[in-house]
Write an enzyme that holds these catalytic residues in place. Structure first.
Site, PDB file in Angstrom:
ATOM      1  N   ASN A 156      -7.263  -8.393  -1.839  1.00 24.67           N
ATOM      2  CA  ASN A 156      -6.783  -9.737  -1.472  1.00 24.67           C
ATOM      3  C   ASN A 156      -6.053  -9.779  -0.131  1.00 24.67           C
ATOM      4  OD1 ASN A 156      -4.700  -8.294  -2.741  1.00 24.67           O
ATOM      5  ND2 ASN A 156      -3.664 -10.175  -3.287  1.00 24.67           N
ATOM      6  N   GLY A 232      -2.948  -3.469  -7.695  1.00 22.67           N
ATOM      7  CA  GLY A 232      -4.188  -4.005  -8.242  1.00 22.67           C
ATOM      8  C   GLY A 232      -3.932  -4.622  -9.603  1.00 22.67           C
ATOM      9  N   SER A 233      -4.964  -4.610 -10.436  1.00 23.01           N
ATOM     10  CA  SER A 233      -4.837  -5.318 -11.711  1.00 23.01           C
ATOM     11  C   SER A 233      -4.145  -4.463 -12.773  1.00 23.01           C
ATOM     12  CB  SER A 233      -6.217  -5.734 -12.204  1.00 23.01           C
ATOM     13  OG  SER A 233      -6.983  -4.586 -12.487  1.00 23.01           O
ATOM     14  N   THR A 236      -6.576  -1.930 -14.538  1.00 21.38           N
ATOM     15  CA  THR A 236      -6.808  -0.692 -13.783  1.00 21.38           C
ATOM     16  C   THR A 236      -5.577   0.209 -13.842  1.00 21.38           C
ATOM     17  OG1 THR A 236      -8.284  -1.896 -12.308  1.00 21.38           O
ATOM     18  CG2 THR A 236      -7.510   0.226 -11.536  1.00 21.38           C
ATOM     19  N   ALA A 237      -4.400  -0.393 -13.798  1.00 21.02           N
ATOM     20  CA  ALA A 237      -3.156   0.394 -13.844  1.00 21.02           C
ATOM     21  C   ALA A 237      -3.051   1.168 -15.153  1.00 21.02           C
ATOM     22  CB  ALA A 237      -1.951  -0.520 -13.679  1.00 21.02           C
ATOM     23  N   GLU A 254       1.985  -1.867  -8.668  1.00 23.82           N
ATOM     24  CA  GLU A 254       2.231  -3.273  -8.314  1.00 23.82           C
ATOM     25  C   GLU A 254       1.053  -4.069  -8.845  1.00 23.82           C
ATOM     26  OE1 GLU A 254       4.878  -4.314  -6.727  1.00 23.82           O
ATOM     27  OE2 GLU A 254       5.677  -2.556  -5.703  1.00 23.82           O
ATOM     28  N   CYS A 288      -1.001 -12.067  -5.384  1.00 21.82           N
ATOM     29  CA  CYS A 288      -0.361 -11.765  -6.671  1.00 21.82           C
ATOM     30  C   CYS A 288       0.857 -12.649  -6.905  1.00 21.82           C
ATOM     31  CB  CYS A 288       0.034 -10.298  -6.703  1.00 21.82           C
ATOM     32  SG  CYS A 288       1.050  -9.853  -5.287  1.00 21.82           S
ATOM     33  N   GLU A 469       9.035  -1.294  -4.414  1.00 14.50           N
ATOM     34  CA  GLU A 469       8.875  -0.777  -3.063  1.00 14.50           C
ATOM     35  C   GLU A 469       9.720  -1.631  -2.117  1.00 14.50           C
ATOM     36  OE1 GLU A 469       4.592  -0.133  -2.436  1.00 14.50           O
ATOM     37  OE2 GLU A 469       4.564   1.367  -4.023  1.00 14.50           O
TER      38      GLU A 469
HETATM   39  P1  NAD Z   1      -8.452  -3.782  -9.163  1.00 15.99           P
HETATM   40  O1  NAD Z   1      -7.456  -3.228 -10.100  1.00 15.99           O
HETATM   41  O2  NAD Z   1      -9.795  -4.087  -9.649  1.00 15.99           O
HETATM   42  O3  NAD Z   1      -8.667  -2.784  -7.935  1.00 15.99           O
HETATM   43  C1  NAD Z   1      -7.600  -2.343  -7.135  1.00 15.99           C
HETATM   44  C2  NAD Z   1      -7.977  -1.009  -6.509  1.00 15.99           C
HETATM   45  O4  NAD Z   1      -8.104  -0.037  -7.538  1.00 15.99           O
HETATM   46  C3  NAD Z   1      -9.316  -1.019  -5.779  1.00 15.99           C
HETATM   47  O5  NAD Z   1      -9.223  -0.194  -4.642  1.00 15.99           O
HETATM   48  C4  NAD Z   1     -10.249  -0.410  -6.798  1.00 15.99           C
HETATM   49  O6  NAD Z   1     -11.385   0.193  -6.237  1.00 15.99           O
HETATM   50  C5  NAD Z   1      -9.352   0.620  -7.453  1.00 15.99           C
HETATM   51  N1  NAD Z   1      -9.745   1.044  -8.807  1.00 15.99           N
HETATM   52  C6  NAD Z   1     -10.454   0.352  -9.732  1.00 15.99           C
HETATM   53  N2  NAD Z   1     -10.636   1.095 -10.848  1.00 15.99           N
HETATM   54  C7  NAD Z   1     -10.027   2.283 -10.620  1.00 15.99           C
HETATM   55  C8  NAD Z   1      -9.854   3.471 -11.388  1.00 15.99           C
HETATM   56  N3  NAD Z   1     -10.365   3.591 -12.621  1.00 15.99           N
HETATM   57  N4  NAD Z   1      -9.171   4.504 -10.841  1.00 15.99           N
HETATM   58  C9  NAD Z   1      -8.648   4.394  -9.625  1.00 15.99           C
HETATM   59  N5  NAD Z   1      -8.776   3.311  -8.850  1.00 15.99           N
HETATM   60  C10 NAD Z   1      -9.452   2.259  -9.332  1.00 15.99           C
HETATM   61  O7  NAD Z   1      -7.763  -5.040  -8.495  1.00 15.99           O
HETATM   62  P2  NAD Z   1      -8.413  -6.052  -7.452  1.00 15.99           P
HETATM   63  O8  NAD Z   1      -9.340  -6.941  -8.197  1.00 15.99           O
HETATM   64  O9  NAD Z   1      -8.899  -5.312  -6.267  1.00 15.99           O
HETATM   65  O10 NAD Z   1      -7.131  -6.866  -6.974  1.00 15.99           O
HETATM   66  C11 NAD Z   1      -6.642  -7.987  -7.628  1.00 15.99           C
HETATM   67  C12 NAD Z   1      -5.470  -7.626  -8.498  1.00 15.99           C
HETATM   68  O11 NAD Z   1      -4.447  -7.012  -7.727  1.00 15.99           O
HETATM   69  C13 NAD Z   1      -4.817  -8.827  -9.132  1.00 15.99           C
HETATM   70  O12 NAD Z   1      -4.505  -8.541 -10.472  1.00 15.99           O
HETATM   71  C14 NAD Z   1      -3.544  -9.014  -8.326  1.00 15.99           C
HETATM   72  O13 NAD Z   1      -2.506  -9.688  -8.974  1.00 15.99           O
HETATM   73  C15 NAD Z   1      -3.180  -7.612  -8.033  1.00 15.99           C
HETATM   74  N6  NAD Z   1      -2.270  -7.551  -6.897  1.00 15.99           N
HETATM   75  C16 NAD Z   1      -0.958  -7.210  -7.102  1.00 15.99           C
HETATM   76  C17 NAD Z   1      -0.073  -7.161  -6.036  1.00 15.99           C
HETATM   77  C18 NAD Z   1       1.376  -6.774  -6.216  1.00 15.99           C
HETATM   78  O14 NAD Z   1       1.988  -6.390  -5.233  1.00 15.99           O
HETATM   79  N7  NAD Z   1       1.941  -6.852  -7.403  1.00 15.99           N
HETATM   80  C19 NAD Z   1      -0.534  -7.474  -4.756  1.00 15.99           C
HETATM   81  C20 NAD Z   1      -1.862  -7.848  -4.595  1.00 15.99           C
HETATM   82  C21 NAD Z   1      -2.717  -7.859  -5.658  1.00 15.99           C
END
Ligand code: NAD
Length: 488
Positions: A156, A232-233, A236-237, A254, A288, A469
Site C-alpha cells: 500500500n 502486512g495483514s 500473514t503475521a 505492524e 492501515c 516502531e
Molecule cells: P500481506 O500480509 O498479504 O503481505 C505483506 C507482505 O508479506 C508481502 O511482502 C507479502 O509478500 C509477504 N508475505 C505474505 N505471506 C507471507 C509468508 N507466509 N511469509 C512471509 N512473508 C509473507 O499484506 P498486504 O496485502 O501486502 O498489505 C495489506 C495489509 O497490510 C493490510 O492488512 C494493512 O492493514 C496492513 N498494513 C499495516 C500497516 C501498519 O503499519 N500497521 C501499514 C500498512 C499496511
C-alpha cells in the site's frame, strides 16, 4: 516505420551490491490499465540464502562503523532519492495505482524523511547507568546491532514502509535482507541503484523480490536471520509467528486495522468532515490507518451524513497521473473484487449505500477502462456485528452509524479485534482526554488525522500488532541490550 514494442521492465535481485537475474519471474500489473508491464523475480530459498550470506559477510564491517559514519551515508541516500523524487513518484504511482499527487507529496517525501530522521536520531541515544555505592558497583547498559534483519513490507505504501524499516535497521548497524511486496517492487529496485553512490557497502542492504509464500517464508525460516520486522495483514503475521517460533526470532508486527472515528456533537464539522473524508479515502482507503467506522452523535447525525456524502462525492476517481484526481486504482483485480463484495454483503444485510459503488456512475478515461477503479463509497444503516463493521476492507469504503452516549461509543469503538488507530472529534478537552485514554488503540488522533512525530511509538494493540516502531522503539528493536556490572 519503427515497431512499437513495449519493452517490459525486468527487475533483478540486489545481492552483495550486485544486480542478479533470477531464473523465473512473476508478472506485475499496472493497476490503472490492467496491463502487465513489469517482471518481478520469483525468488525462493536459493536467492534468500545468497542474500543472507552477503548480509552476514557485510555485518562485521558495517556494525563496527561509528553512528556518525552510518548517519552520513543515510543522509547521502536521502539526498539521492530526493534528487530523483519525481521519477520515484511516477514509478510508485504506475506500480501501485495511487495518484501521482499522493506519491509526490506523501510516499516519496516520507521515504526521504525516513532516512534523514534515523540518520539524525541514531546520534542521540544514550544508554543507562546506575550505581550501588554500598556494593561498590555501577551498572550500565550497552547496545549492539543484532545481525541480519529480515524486513517484509506490503503493497500500500511501498517505498515509504520499506524505508521505515531499512533506515533504522542499518542506522543501528545491522545488515538487511528486504522482501517488498511482489505487487509493488519497482521503487525498492530503483533505490538499490542508488546505494553504491550513497556509500552503502555491498551486502549491507540486499533486496530479494518474490512472493510471500516462497521468498518471504524462506527469509522467515532462515536460521541466520534473528529478527523479522513485518508490516502486512494479521493473517500473514500469524503464519510468520508460527514459522519463526522454532528459531525464537524477535518479531515486530505492524498489522491491519478497523479504525473508528468518533464524532461528538460539539465537533467543528468544518474541520471534521473534510478530514474524515480524507481519513476514509486517502490512497483509495488502502492505508492501515484509514477510518472505516464513523460513529456520529445522534444530534448531528443527519447533518453530518448529508455534508459527508456531499464532500465524498467531490472526490474524483480516475487516471492516477491526472493531478486533479483524488482516488486512483486499487492494487489488483482480486482486491477490487474483494472490496466490492463487502459492499454487496452490506446491501444484502439491509444496509444502505449512500454514494459510490453501485449507486453512482463511474466514468473512466478510455485508457483506464480495464483499471481497478472504485468510487468512494459510504454505507449506513449497518449493524456493528456486520462484516463491514468488523473486518478490515482496505478500500474506499466507510460506514457511518449513530451513537448516543460517550460510554456507549467507547464500548462499540472497542468492539472489534483490531486496535490500530482512532480519531476523536470534539471541542471538549476533558472529553477528548477521557475518551482517548479508554480507546484500545495504539494511536489516537483528536481533531486531526495522520499527523505523525516519528520520535514517538507507532504500532497497534490486539490483532493490529506486536511491538512499536519510532526513534526509541526502533532503536530498541534493532539492537540487543546487555547490562554490565563493574565492581570497583
Ligand atoms: P500481506 O500480509 O498479504 O503481505 C505483506 C507482505 O508479506 C508481502 O511482502 C507479502 O509478500 C509477504 N508475505 C505474505 N505471506 C507471507 C509468508 N507466509 N511469509 C512471509 N512473508 C509473507 O499484506 P498486504 O496485502 O501486502 O498489505 C495489506 C495489509 O497490510 C493490510 O492488512 C494493512 O492493514 C496492513 N498494513 C499495516 C500497516 C501498519 O503499519 N500497521 C501499514 C500498512 C499496511
Amino acid at each position: 516505420a519503427m515497431a512499437h514494442s513495449k519493452a517490459l521492465l525486468v527487475l533483478e535481485n540486489f545481492i552483495g551490491g550486485k544486480f542478479i537475474p533470477c531464473s523465473s519471474y512473476i508478472d506485475s500489473y499496472n493497476p490503472s490499465t490492467g496491463d502487465v508491464y513489469c517482471k518481478v523475480p520469483d525468488s525462493g530459498k536459493e536467492e534468500v540464502e545468497a542474500a543472507v550470506k552477503a548480509a552476514k559477510d557485510a555485518f562485521p564491517i558495517w556494525s563496527s562503523k561509528s553512528p556518525l559514519e552510518r548517519s552520513r551515508i543515510l543522509n547521502k541516500l536521502a539526498d539521492l532519492i530526493e534528487h530523483d523524487l519525481e521519477a520515484f513518484a511516477q514509478a510508485e504511482s504506475k506500480d501501485q495505482g495511487k495518484t501521482i499527487t499522493f506519491a509526490r507529496t506523501v510516499d516519496i517525501p516520507r521515504a526521504v524523511h525516513n532516512f534523514r530522521f534515523f540518520a539524525s536520531s541514531i546520534l542521540h541515544h544514550v544508554t543507562e547507568c546506575t550505581e550501588m555505592p554500598a556494593m561498590g558497583c555501577m551498572h550500565y547498559t550497552s547496545r549492539a546491532p543484532v545481525g541480519v534483519a529480515g524486513l517484509i513490507s506490503p503493497w500500500n505504501l511501498p517505498l515509504y514502509l520499506l524505508t521505515w524499516k531499512i533506515a533504522p535497521a542499518i542506522a543501528c548497524g545491522n545488515t538487511v535482507v528486504a522482501k517488498p511486496s511482489e505487487m509493488t517492487s519497482v521503487t525498492a529496485w530503483m533505490m538499490c541503484k542508488l546505494l553504491e553512490k550513497a556509500g552503502v557497502p555491498p551486502g549491507v542492504v540486499n533486496v530479494v523480490f518474490g512472493t510471500g509464500a516462497k521468498a518471504g517464508e524462506a527469509l522467515v525460516c532462515h536460521p541466520d536471520v534473528p529478527l523479522i520486522s513485518f508490516t502486512g495483514s494479521t493473517l500473514t503475521a500469524q503464519r510468520i509467528t508460527e514459522k519463526s517460533a522454532p528459531h525464537c526470532k524477535r518479531l515486530s508486527l505492524e498489522l491491519g486495522g478497523k479504525n473508528p472515528a468518533i464524532i461528538f456533537d460539539d465537533a467543528d464539522l468544518s474541520q471534521c468532515i473534510p478530514n474524515t473524508v480524507r481519513s476514509s479515502f486517502a490512497n483509495q482507503g488502502e492505508i492501515c490507518l484509514c477510518t472505516s467506522r464513523i460513529f456520529v452523535q445522534r444530534g448531528i447525525y443527519n447533518e453530518f451524513l448529508k455534508r459527508f456524502v456531499a464532500e465524498a462525492k467531490k472526490w474524483k476517481t480516475g487516471n492516477p497521473s491526472d493531478p486533479t484526481v483524488n482516488v486512483g486504482a486499487l492494487i489488483s483485480k482480486e482486491h477490487l473484487e474483494k472490496v466490492r463484495n463487502y459492499v454487496k454483503k452490506a446491501q444484502a444485510e439491509g444496509a444502505r449505500v449512500l454514494c459510490g459503488e453501485g449507486v453512482d456512475p463511474l466514468a473512466l478515461p478510455s485508457g483506464n477502462q480495464k483499471g481497478y477503479f472504485m468510487l468512494p463509497t459510504v454505507i449506513t444503516e449497518v449493524k456493528d456485528e456486520s462484516c463491514c463493521m468488523q473486518e478490515e476492507i482496505f478500500g474506499p469504503v466507510t460506514c457511518v452509524v449513530a451513537f448516543d452516549t460517550e460510554e456507549e461509543v467507547i464500548k462499540r469503538a472497542n468492539g472489534v479485534k483490531y486496535g490500530l488507530a482512532a480519531t476523536v472529534w470534539s471541542g471538549n478537552v476533558g472529553r477528548v482526554h477521557r475518551v482517548a485514554h479508554r480507546l484500545q488503540s495504539g494511536l489516537v488522533w483528536t481533531n486531526c488525522w495522520l499527523v505523525r512525530d516519528l520520535n514517538l511509538p507507532f504500532g497497534g494493540m490486539k490483532a493490529s500488532g506486536i511491538g512499536r516502531e519510532g526513534a526509541k522503539d526502533s532503536y530498541e528493536f534493532f539492537t540487543e541490550v546487555k547490562t554490565i556490572t563493574i565492581k570497583h
